[in-house]
Design a protein around this motif. Structure first.
Motif, short mmCIF file in Angstrom:
data_model
loop_
_atom_site.label_atom_id
_atom_site.label_comp_id
_atom_site.label_asym_id
_atom_site.label_seq_id
_atom_site.Cartn_x
_atom_site.Cartn_y
_atom_site.Cartn_z
N ILE A 112 83.45 104.50 70.20
CA ILE A 112 83.21 105.93 70.44
C ILE A 112 83.53 106.75 69.20
N ILE A 113 84.64 106.43 68.54
CA ILE A 113 85.02 107.14 67.31
C ILE A 113 83.95 106.96 66.24
N LYS A 114 83.46 105.75 66.07
CA LYS A 114 82.42 105.48 65.07
C LYS A 114 81.18 106.32 65.33
N GLU A 115 80.78 106.40 66.60
CA GLU A 115 79.57 107.16 66.94
C GLU A 115 79.76 108.66 66.70
N ILE A 116 80.95 109.16 66.99
CA ILE A 116 81.23 110.58 66.72
C ILE A 116 81.18 110.85 65.23
N LYS A 147 93.25 102.20 63.19
CA LYS A 147 93.32 101.37 61.99
C LYS A 147 92.00 101.38 61.22
N GLY A 148 92.08 101.76 59.96
CA GLY A 148 90.92 101.71 59.08
C GLY A 148 90.02 102.94 59.10
N PHE A 149 90.28 103.86 60.02
CA PHE A 149 89.44 105.06 60.11
C PHE A 149 89.94 106.17 59.18
N GLU A 150 89.01 106.92 58.65
CA GLU A 150 89.34 108.11 57.87
C GLU A 150 89.51 109.30 58.82
N ASN A 151 90.54 110.10 58.59
CA ASN A 151 90.73 111.36 59.31
C ASN A 151 90.83 111.18 60.83
N ASN A 153 80.99 99.40 79.69
CA ASN A 153 79.57 99.54 79.42
C ASN A 153 79.14 100.99 79.21
N ILE A 154 80.10 101.88 79.05
CA ILE A 154 79.78 103.27 78.74
C ILE A 154 78.99 103.32 77.43
N ASP A 155 77.95 104.13 77.40
CA ASP A 155 77.09 104.28 76.22
C ASP A 155 77.80 105.19 75.22
N ALA A 156 78.43 104.60 74.21
CA ALA A 156 79.21 105.36 73.24
C ALA A 156 78.33 106.31 72.44
N LYS A 157 77.13 105.88 72.11
CA LYS A 157 76.22 106.74 71.34
C LYS A 157 75.82 107.97 72.13
N LEU A 158 75.49 107.77 73.40
CA LEU A 158 75.11 108.90 74.27
C LEU A 158 76.29 109.85 74.45
N LEU A 159 77.48 109.28 74.64
CA LEU A 159 78.67 110.10 74.79
C LEU A 159 78.88 110.98 73.56
N ALA A 160 78.80 110.38 72.39
CA ALA A 160 79.00 111.13 71.14
C ALA A 160 77.95 112.23 70.98
#
Length: 345
Positions: free
Chosen positions: A210-214, A239-243, A331-338
């Protein structure tokens, strides 16, 4: 007029009660409203200007200690009875048990009140039984018993006058004693992936997805919110994410509420932070799986839900031991959520 309201737990349920309190005070401006609640809800109710007195219990302590030993059993019973005795010192015109559990109904039965009402079905008192309607609307329906006009479903979360200074002081403490890199941007999103139910929680992998898609859609800070119980999982998520900041276990209830109030929006599971976001009408996407959005979903302005559609096991209300690989959440659609979140903010 003196009114007693009984709503002990959980935190979201206590927050759901606030439209009832507001309506009563607008109906009878000079009325006295007293509330029986749990100490964990103090951060929600203690600054509410409509409340005169709080009777504060320690429900989880009682539940955890009562059967540990004979001595703890009797001391717990004595302490619980002392709270009942305190409530019985007052005489009320109206008493409402908005909880509808054995440990709450006893206060209703034993308090001195001319009129008594209870959630559920209970012997000897006028009961209010509702199902498959939003919990906030269900609580507001109690007002019909006493011909009190309702004042809508908006939730009230009153913060202390010192909250901005308190929050900034906490941030400075975090920087100098815990994490020198803990810097909150002017614009950020609050992400709350955990709850008190295992089956409602997002996994580490799904949270990272989810974070990646946002981040693909908007360059904005994301602050992970959770209790200290989830420190390990939160460290793995960021871990490994910016900001992306991990704030697990750092804030008390008013500080968390202030963090949410100042945010640009939220992603959350069905949990107390979701209800807090609704109180401040933040742009919000709530992930639902084992619970029903009809009963407890957000109905505030700017909020909406997302779930995996067409699952036979959806809304099972199991707190633990999912036997279907947690598909309603995983199975939540992370892209759709973002996409839906960024569109809202």
């Amino acid at each position: 007029m003196k009114i007693l309201l009984i709503k002990q737990t959980s935190l979201g349920d206590v927050l759901h009660m606030t439209p009832v309190i507001r309506a009563l005070k607008k109906w009878k401006a000079d009325c006295q409203i007293d509330v029986v609640t749990d100490k964990r809800a103090l951060g929600i109710l203690e600054n509410n200007p409509y409340i005169n007195k709080l009777y504060v219990l320690d429900i989880y302590k009682y539940e955890n200690e009562i059967f540990k030993s004979p001595s703890l059993f009797f001391s717990t019973i004595r302490e619980f009875i002392s709270h009942i005795s305190e409530v019985r010192k007052e005489s009320y015109d109206i008493a409402m048990d908005l909880q509808g559990l054995e440990r709450s109904i006893i206060f209703l039965y034993l308090c001195h009140a001319k009129k008594k009402y209870a959630k559920g079905k209970w012997f000897g008192v006028k009961s209010n039984y509702y199902k498959d309607i939003n919990a906030i609307e269900g609580l507001i329906s109690f007002l019909k018993f006493i011909d009190c006009p309702d004042d809508g479903t908006d939730l009230d979360y009153f913060l202390p006058n010192t909250i901005e200074a308190d929050f900034n002081k906490k941030i400075e403490h975090i920087k100098y004693s815990i994490n020198s890199n803990f810097n909150i941007d002017n614009e950020y999103i609050v992400f709350s992936p955990f709850s008190r139910w295992d089956t409602k929680d997002l996994s580490v992998n799904k949270s990272r997805e989810i974070i990646k898609e946002i981040q693909k859609l908007k360059d904005i800070q994301i602050i992970l919110s959770a209790t200290s119980d989830y420190d390990k999982e939160c460290l793995e998520i960021v871990k490994g994410f910016e900001n992306v900041l991990n704030s697990s276990g750092l804030f008390n209830l008013p500080e968390l509420a202030y963090l949410i109030k100042k945010s640009k929006g939220m992603v959350t599971v069905d949990s107390f932070p979701m209800h807090t976001g609704c109180a401040f009408q933040k742009p919000l996407i709530a992930v639902f799986g084992p619970t029903s959005e009809v009963r407890v979903g957000p109905i505030a302005k700017n909020s909406e839900t997302i779930r995996v559609e067409n699952l036979e096991c959806a809304r099972c209300y199991k707190r633990k031991n999912c036997h279907n690989n947690h598909v309603c959440i995983e199975n939540i659609d992370a892209k759709l959520l973002a996409e839906r979140l960024i569109k809202k903010i």
